[in-house]
Each structure stands twice: as C-alpha cells, then as structure tokens.
Write a protein that holds these residues in place. Structure first.
Motif, PDB file in Angstrom:
ATOM      1  N   ASN A 291       0.799  -1.217   0.000  1.00 63.84           N
ATOM      2  CA  ASN A 291       0.000   0.000   0.000  1.00 63.84           C
ATOM      3  C   ASN A 291       0.835   1.272   0.000  1.00 63.84           C
ATOM      4  O   ASN A 291       0.536   2.222  -0.729  1.00 63.84           O
TER       5      ASN A 291
ATOM      6  N   ARG B 237       2.510   1.968  -3.436  1.00 58.76           N
ATOM      7  CA  ARG B 237       1.492   2.304  -4.437  1.00 58.76           C
ATOM      8  C   ARG B 237       1.123   3.788  -4.369  1.00 58.76           C
ATOM      9  O   ARG B 237       0.822   4.414  -5.384  1.00 58.76           O
ATOM     10  N   GLN B 238       1.170   4.362  -3.185  1.00 63.70           N
ATOM     11  CA  GLN B 238       0.806   5.764  -3.011  1.00 63.70           C
ATOM     12  C   GLN B 238       1.964   6.722  -3.307  1.00 63.70           C
ATOM     13  O   GLN B 238       1.759   7.913  -3.463  1.00 63.70           O
TER      14      GLN B 238
ATOM     15  N   GLN C 170      -1.304   1.243   7.426  1.00 61.21           N
ATOM     16  CA  GLN C 170      -1.466   0.915   6.015  1.00 61.21           C
ATOM     17  C   GLN C 170      -0.903  -0.449   5.617  1.00 61.21           C
ATOM     18  O   GLN C 170      -1.245  -0.970   4.557  1.00 61.21           O
ATOM     19  N   GLU C 171      -0.038  -1.013   6.446  1.00 64.00           N
ATOM     20  CA  GLU C 171       0.536  -2.316   6.102  1.00 64.00           C
ATOM     21  C   GLU C 171       0.312  -3.371   7.181  1.00 64.00           C
ATOM     22  O   GLU C 171       0.641  -4.541   6.978  1.00 64.00           O
TER      23      GLU C 171
END
Length: 380
Positions: free
Chosen positions: A41, A44-45, A307-308
């Motif tokens: 994640n 990707r951002q 997020q992870e």
C-alpha cells in the motif's frame, strides 16, 4: 505420513557458517527465520516504482533483532565456562540477555539508564530474572561501566563489542538473500550502536566471498570467527544505508554526541561502539548515513501500522522514514529493490504508540443501539 522438520534456531540452521563445534551446547529460543514482508500500500501511493520490503525482526522471541546476536553470545559464554553475563542497554539488549541467560541457567546483569527505557523492555528484563542496575546516566555511561566491570569481574560482556554477537546478527543477511534469490540493491537500517549494520555487511560479504578469502576490510571485525558460504554470488552486495535520529546522530555530526535525545529510545546512543567499522561499511558498500527527525520517525511508524499492518517500535521506523524520503528525492532510484530492517516490535514501547494513535477508544453504554451507532458513525 510425512513429518516436517522442526525449526530450532539460527545456529542449527547456519551451523557451518558460525563458530560452533559439533558438541557445542546451543542456547536457543528459536530465533531467526523472521518474515520478509513486501510492502504494497505504501509504495502504491508514493509514485516511484520500487520493490520495498521490511525484514520484521520484531517477531524474534523477545521482540527484537538482539536475539540473533544473543543466542551466539550466550552459547559461546556457556561453552567457555561463564556463569554470568553483563550488558549495558537501552532496553532490547537487556531483554534478550535476560531471556537467554534464563534459558542457559546463568545470571544476567543488565545496566540501564534510569527513566530512559521503555516499560515493555524493562518488564522483560525483570520477568526473566535478571539483576537490573539502573544508573543515573545514559547508555554511553552504562557502556563505559560494563566494559570496566567485565575487565575485572568473572562475567562475559554481551554487548555488540562481543564478536559473537555480530556473528549471530549476520544471519539476517543470509535469510534475505535466500528469500529474494539475490541481495537487494539497498539495505536500510536504523543506526544506534552501529553493530547491526556492520553485522549485515559481514553476512553479505561472506555470501559474496571468493575462494574463502576476505573481500572487505570491515569483515576483519569478525576477528576470524566467520565461515564463508562461497558460491556464485560474488559482487552481489547492497548499498548499506544507515538512518539515525536527529537528536542522536553522531555519524551525521562527525563526532560523538554526549547528550543524545530522541523518542526512538533504542537508538538513543551518542557514542557508537562500532564507530570505525561502520564508516568502513558505508565506504565499501557505496552507501550513506542520514538522519530523521522524531516527527518523521513517528509518522513512518504510524504509516506502517495503519497501512501495512506492521507494528514496529519507533527506532525501527527510522529505516522506513529515511528510505521513503530517499525514494521520493531520487537518491534511491526508481526500479530499485530495498530492504528495510525493522529492529523491534511496537509492543516494546506501548506508551509512545498509544499517544499517537489516530483514534482513541470510544466509550458507550453496553447496549446494542449505542454500539451500532458508534460503528455507523465511524465507518470509513
């Protein structure tokens, strides 16, 4: 019916690459074999296309990478007849030393800074039955004292100045290469005492050794204790990148720091014991040192958790905070493979984690309507 092989720790797994004998009594808690997690994640951002992994050492038995070194240090101490070990610690070393001493049936003396240790770590040292000595000073004062004590008393010093510690810690590099099938392009680590960045470099250098000869000056720090893997990996070594907390960054200041200060207690060290060899690691690998503010470190810690799903202690997050910044600014180029070491579990320092959590607990009546309303009001 086929039965699997029970994993019994890193010494048994890498016995041919470690300084132990066939009849050595191994002191182990099943350390090593920690997960290498590819982050999905966060990259990707970010934008730049990179392979970003974290080596989560917080899943070792006492919750930090220190277990890798302590299994070797205590194994050799027992083999040499020692009945007690001693260390100075900001917390993780004391927890590991206490646990492995308990396992071995010997005494652990741990010297810690009074009021400067996360409660999770202090609890571990106390529960494992070690003799905890709190000094009115910092880690560097403690290190000075334990070196003096070890020179005079019948105790074995198990800080990273003990070469067996680095022999155990080098095995993290073996695991990374085994899982990736190669060394990463960059390996990023938090730096406090600088033993871990040195140990990883020893591991990578052993894997790239040719004809059983040393290929690095820094590798001589093992003092002849290493074993070479040999094989076809010659030259495949990563750039080693070390990140320090801004309030405790002697490698960035070019001199020792007498009063280090940072929320990242595990790297609150102003006088690194591996100072000289860590500079060699940086030069030989083509890497660098940099610093992160406490704010950047805490942001990265929270980012990983939210997020992870990876909960590490603040010091661990320095590696990710620095790597993300260097990916964004192009110092780490697009297309690179990067491994960040997360040195300890987030439960080591629960107070810091709770203080920065995004959401406080919601207190409601023990009624279905109240619970339902709280859920609906907080749906993302």
């Amino acid at each position: 019916m086929a039965f699997g092989h029970r994993y019994t720790g890193l010494i048994e797994r890498y016995r041919d690459r470690l300084p132990v004998h066939d009849d050595t009594r191994i002191i182990s808690l099943g350390e090593g074999n920690t997960p290498l997690i590819r982050l999905n994640n966060i990259p990707r951002q970010m934008g730049p296309d990179v392979e970003l992994y974290v080596k989560f050492e917080g899943l070792n038995p006492t919750g930090s990478f220190k277990d890798r070194g302590m299994t070797m240090a205590v194994t050799k101490a027992v083999e040499e007849g020692s009945k007690a070990i001693i260390c100075a610690s900001t917390g993780n070393t004391s927890a590991a030393a206490a646990a492995y001493a308990a396992r071995a049936g010997i005494t652990a003396f741990v010297v810690i800074p009074d009021g400067k240790i996360a409660m999770g770590k202090l609890a571990q040292a106390m529960m494992h039955g070690s003799v905890v000595i709190q000094i009115e000073g910092n880690f560097d004062d403690g290190m000075r004292l334990v070196k003096q004590v070890a020179a005079e008393a019948p105790v074995t010093l198990v800080n990273s100045v003990n070469p067996y510690r680095l022999q155990g810690q080098k095995t993290a590099a073996f695991e990374i290469v085994e899982e990736l099938g190669r060394a990463p392009d960059y390996h990023c680590l938090p730096v406090g005492n600088a033993g871990n960045i040195t140990a990883h470099w020893i591991g990578y250098c052993e894997l790239s050794a040719v004809s059983g000869e040393h290929v690095t000056e820094a590798c001589t720090f093992c003092k002849g204790h290493c074993r070479f893997a040999g094989g076809g990996n010659a030259g495949q070594r990563p750039k080693m990148v070390g990140y320090q907390a801004s309030g405790s960054a002697p490698f960035l200041r070019g001199a020792m720091v007498d009063q280090p200060d940072t929320v990242a207690t595990a790297i609150r060290i102003g006088h690194p014991q591996s100072w000289d060899v860590a500079w060699k690691v940086q030069n030989e690998s083509g890497g660098w040192f940099d610093e992160c503010t406490d704010e950047e470190i805490l942001v990265a810690q929270k980012l990983l958790a939210e997020q992870e799903g990876v909960f590490c202690e603040p010091a661990s997050a320095a590696s990710v905070a620095g790597a993300l910044r260097d990916i964004r600014n192009g110092r780490i180029p697009e297309g690179s493979s990067i491994v960040c070491t997360l040195t300890g579990h987030g439960l080591k320092d629960p107070d810091t984690a709770i203080a920065q959590a995004s959401r406080a607990p919601i207190k409601v009546a023990a009624e279905i309507t109240a619970v339902t309303r709280a859920i609906l009001d907080n749906m993302d």
